[in-house]
Design a protein around this motif. Structure first.
Motif, PDB file in Angstrom:
ATOM      1  N   VAL A 162       0.839  -1.203   0.000  1.00  0.00           N
ATOM      2  CA  VAL A 162       0.000   0.000   0.000  1.00  0.00           C
ATOM      3  C   VAL A 162       0.870   1.247   0.000  1.00  0.00           C
ATOM      4  N   ASP A 163       1.922   1.230   0.822  1.00  0.00           N
ATOM      5  CA  ASP A 163       2.800   2.398   0.904  1.00  0.00           C
ATOM      6  C   ASP A 163       3.630   2.561  -0.367  1.00  0.00           C
ATOM      7  N   GLU A 164       4.175   1.474  -0.863  1.00  0.00           N
ATOM      8  CA  GLU A 164       5.078   1.562  -2.013  1.00  0.00           C
ATOM      9  C   GLU A 164       4.349   1.969  -3.286  1.00  0.00           C
ATOM     10  N   THR A 165       3.160   1.442  -3.484  1.00  0.00           N
ATOM     11  CA  THR A 165       2.440   1.685  -4.740  1.00  0.00           C
ATOM     12  C   THR A 165       1.378   2.768  -4.643  1.00  0.00           C
ATOM     13  N   GLY A 166       0.992   3.126  -3.416  1.00  0.00           N
ATOM     14  CA  GLY A 166      -0.113   4.063  -3.249  1.00  0.00           C
ATOM     15  C   GLY A 166      -1.462   3.416  -3.466  1.00  0.00           C
ATOM     16  N   GLU A 167      -1.482   2.093  -3.504  1.00  0.00           N
ATOM     17  CA  GLU A 167      -2.721   1.355  -3.734  1.00  0.00           C
ATOM     18  C   GLU A 167      -3.673   1.496  -2.548  1.00  0.00           C
ATOM     19  N   TYR A 168      -4.932   1.701  -2.830  1.00  0.00           N
ATOM     20  CA  TYR A 168      -5.953   1.793  -1.780  1.00  0.00           C
ATOM     21  C   TYR A 168      -6.052   0.441  -1.069  1.00  0.00           C
ATOM     22  N   PRO A 169      -6.204   0.421   0.259  1.00  0.00           N
ATOM     23  CA  PRO A 169      -6.176  -0.845   1.019  1.00  0.00           C
ATOM     24  C   PRO A 169      -7.477  -1.639   0.925  1.00  0.00           C
ATOM     25  N   VAL A 198      12.425  -2.378   7.041  1.00  0.00           N
ATOM     26  CA  VAL A 198      12.478  -2.077   8.473  1.00  0.00           C
ATOM     27  C   VAL A 198      11.191  -1.378   8.923  1.00  0.00           C
ATOM     28  N   ALA A 199      10.516  -0.694   8.003  1.00  0.00           N
ATOM     29  CA  ALA A 199       9.221  -0.010   8.214  1.00  0.00           C
ATOM     30  C   ALA A 199       9.332   1.294   8.971  1.00  0.00           C
ATOM     31  N   VAL A 200      10.489   1.595   9.551  1.00  0.00           N
ATOM     32  CA  VAL A 200      10.622   2.831  10.326  1.00  0.00           C
ATOM     33  C   VAL A 200      10.436   4.060   9.444  1.00  0.00           C
ATOM     34  N   GLU A 201      10.986   4.025   8.233  1.00  0.00           N
ATOM     35  CA  GLU A 201      10.850   5.204   7.370  1.00  0.00           C
ATOM     36  C   GLU A 201       9.395   5.434   6.971  1.00  0.00           C
ATOM     37  N   ARG A 202       8.609   4.360   6.860  1.00  0.00           N
ATOM     38  CA  ARG A 202       7.179   4.526   6.566  1.00  0.00           C
ATOM     39  C   ARG A 202       6.470   5.192   7.729  1.00  0.00           C
ATOM     40  N   HIS A 203       6.741   4.745   8.951  1.00  0.00           N
ATOM     41  CA  HIS A 203       6.132   5.382  10.121  1.00  0.00           C
ATOM     42  C   HIS A 203       6.559   6.849  10.223  1.00  0.00           C
ATOM     43  N   PHE A 204       7.836   7.106   9.920  1.00  0.00           N
ATOM     44  CA  PHE A 204       8.364   8.470   9.945  1.00  0.00           C
ATOM     45  C   PHE A 204       7.571   9.376   9.007  1.00  0.00           C
ATOM     46  N   ARG A 205       7.316   8.892   7.794  1.00  0.00           N
ATOM     47  CA  ARG A 205       6.583   9.706   6.821  1.00  0.00           C
ATOM     48  C   ARG A 205       5.107   9.852   7.205  1.00  0.00           C
ATOM     49  N   ASP A 206       4.506   8.744   7.612  1.00  0.00           N
ATOM     50  CA  ASP A 206       3.086   8.780   7.970  1.00  0.00           C
ATOM     51  C   ASP A 206       2.813   9.700   9.152  1.00  0.00           C
ATOM     52  N   ALA A 207       3.750   9.758  10.099  1.00  0.00           N
ATOM     53  CA  ALA A 207       3.534  10.535  11.321  1.00  0.00           C
ATOM     54  C   ALA A 207       3.443  12.030  11.060  1.00  0.00           C
ATOM     55  N   ARG A 208       3.992  12.490   9.946  1.00  0.00           N
ATOM     56  CA  ARG A 208       4.021  13.944   9.683  1.00  0.00           C
ATOM     57  C   ARG A 208       2.647  14.524   9.400  1.00  0.00           C
ATOM     58  N   ALA A 209       1.712  13.714   8.969  1.00  0.00           N
ATOM     59  CA  ALA A 209       0.422  14.248   8.524  1.00  0.00           C
ATOM     60  C   ALA A 209      -0.384  14.878   9.645  1.00  0.00           C
ATOM     61  N   ALA A 210      -0.370  14.263  10.828  1.00  0.00           N
ATOM     62  CA  ALA A 210      -1.282  14.694  11.891  1.00  0.00           C
ATOM     63  C   ALA A 210      -1.057  16.134  12.321  1.00  0.00           C
ATOM     64  N   ALA A 211       0.187  16.566  12.337  1.00  0.00           N
ATOM     65  CA  ALA A 211       0.485  17.915  12.826  1.00  0.00           C
ATOM     66  C   ALA A 211      -0.024  19.006  11.891  1.00  0.00           C
ATOM     67  N   VAL A 212      -0.175  18.683  10.611  1.00  0.00           N
ATOM     68  CA  VAL A 212      -0.610  19.692   9.641  1.00  0.00           C
ATOM     69  C   VAL A 212      -2.031  19.452   9.154  1.00  0.00           C
ATOM     70  N   MET A 213      -2.647  18.376   9.625  1.00  0.00           N
ATOM     71  CA  MET A 213      -4.032  18.086   9.262  1.00  0.00           C
ATOM     72  C   MET A 213      -4.970  18.824  10.223  1.00  0.00           C
ATOM     73  N   ALA A 214      -5.920  19.537   9.670  1.00  0.00           N
ATOM     74  CA  ALA A 214      -6.806  20.339  10.513  1.00  0.00           C
ATOM     75  C   ALA A 214      -7.599  19.476  11.495  1.00  0.00           C
ATOM     76  N   PRO A 215      -7.705  19.953  12.744  1.00  0.00           N
ATOM     77  CA  PRO A 215      -7.030  21.124  13.289  1.00  0.00           C
ATOM     78  C   PRO A 215      -5.558  20.847  13.559  1.00  0.00           C
ATOM     79  N   THR A 216      -4.692  21.713  13.038  1.00  0.00           N
ATOM     80  CA  THR A 216      -3.255  21.549  13.179  1.00  0.00           C
ATOM     81  C   THR A 216      -2.844  21.681  14.637  1.00  0.00           C
TER      82      THR A 216
END
Length: 376
Positions: A26-33, A339-357
């Protein structure tokens, strides 16, 4: 084979056996789950917060938040799809037609929010889209900027300016098949790559007057009273799950990786242990605040709204801190997908900028503790 009996056990089994297995693709291809959604649908999870009288499980916001948290540990994209579905369902349960409520309860109908717009951006409560009377129907015209499950949902809980009344907004239930709706492009983002969040344009989309959810001009009250409480708890849950997953992955890597010339593991190094300990403290602190917010929501305490704001703010920032530390602990290995850590790293960024920020949340908390209205 998933043979669990309770809903928590079913979600855990699906997360372990299905969601985890598909998360990398899902992460690599952007495929809907879709496989994960199919399993959740079969287990009755899509109808979690639908009322029992329409065939749902009759659970509340805290249960929804726990489902989102568990899924986020494996795949944040899947967690986001469920988060938006439950947020939309909360509105439909309160104001929507029984036929749609029944289809959601049985898992036959996936919904989502369509609040974010190009012009008002993170200020979701102030839509610029138009709703105008056109003969015997209402014509909706809009440029929605971020709609999770845009090309996959069966309906959208849609915001617009009021038709005639005073107020900031009016909400509508818009079928995804309505003529004049245009889903634009595919999502190709830094994180949450499979959540299917894309813009939707509406070109004089015709909906019946009774598609209105609540009263004309009453959308803001529904956003504040129905959507925001459950969304905050679920958003915090997603960040808590991401923090936990990153901390666990970093600890496992440190324990299994060795300095052969020293005959020691990475975990035997004091600096590494200190980083892992700090990560665990930050992750557990966010989880404790979130768990307390769930308990207050379930008990109906007067401070429940404040605690939900705090939980979302704290968990969002904790996820950024913890996933950043996990990248450092794992070093070069963190850049490998397995290792999956880089995926968690990228995914975690969304919450801080997703309204309400996070900045919005801090302002709202400041308003609350000084006796000011949250919006005004």
């Amino acid at each position: 084979m998933i043979e669990a009996t309770t809903i928590d056990d079913k979600v855990d089994a699906i997360a372990t056996e299905v969601v985890r297995a598909g998360a990398g693709v899902v992460d690599e291809t952007g495929e809907y789950p879709r496989a994960a959604l199919a399993s959740l649908r079969s287990a009755g999870v899509l109808g979690l917060i639908s009322a029992t009288e329409v065939g749902g499980l009759g659970e509340g916001p805290a249960a929804a938040a726990r489902v989102v948290e568990r899924l986020a540990r494996e795949c944040a994209s899947t967690a986001m799809v469920l988060c938006m579905h439950y947020a939309a369902t909360a509105v439909i349960e309160a104001h929507g037609p029984i036929a749609v409520r029944e289809r959601i309860a049985t898992g036959e109908h996936l919904s989502t929010l369509a609040f974010s717009e190009v012009g008002s951006r993170a200020q979701f409560w102030a839509p610029l889209s138009a709703a105008e009377t056109a003969g015997d129907h209402i014509a909706l015209t809009a440029r929605k900027s971020w709609v999770t499950s845009a090309a996959e949902a069966d309906s959208y809980v849609w915001s617009s300016r009021p038709v005639a009344a005073d107020g900031l907004s009016t909400l509508w239930l818009v079928p995804a098949t309505a003529p004049g709706l245009h889903v634009r492009g595919a999502f190709d983002g830094l994180g949450l790559r499979g959540n299917g969040s894309t813009p939707i344009d509406a070109d004089a989309v015709a909906v019946a007057a009774d598609a209105m959810l609540g009263s004309d001009g009453g959308g803001f009250d529904v956003m504040l009273g129905t959507v925001l409480p459950i969304f905050l708890l679920m958003g915090a849950g997603a960040s808590v799950g991401l923090s936990d997953a990153a901390a666990a992955a970093a600890a496992a890597h440190a324990a299994s990786t060795r300095f052969e010339h020293l005959d020691q593991s990475l975990a035997e190094q004091p600096v590494t242990r200190s980083s892992l300990g700090a990560m665990r403290v930050r992750a557990d602190a966010a989880r404790a605040l979130w768990s307390g917010a769930l308990e207050e929501a379930e008990s109906g305490r007067e401070t429940a709204a404040l605690r939900a704001l705090e939980a979302k703010a704290a968990a969002s920032e904790a996820a950024i801190t913890v996933t950043d530390a996990a990248m450092r602990v794992c070093g070069g290995a963190a850049f490998r997908r397995e290792v999956a850590v880089e995926r968690h790293f990228r995914d975690a960024r969304a919450a801080a900028v997703m309204a309400p920020t996070t900045e919005m949340l801090h302002d709202l908390i400041g308003r609350a503790v000084t006796g000011q209205p949250l919006f005004g």
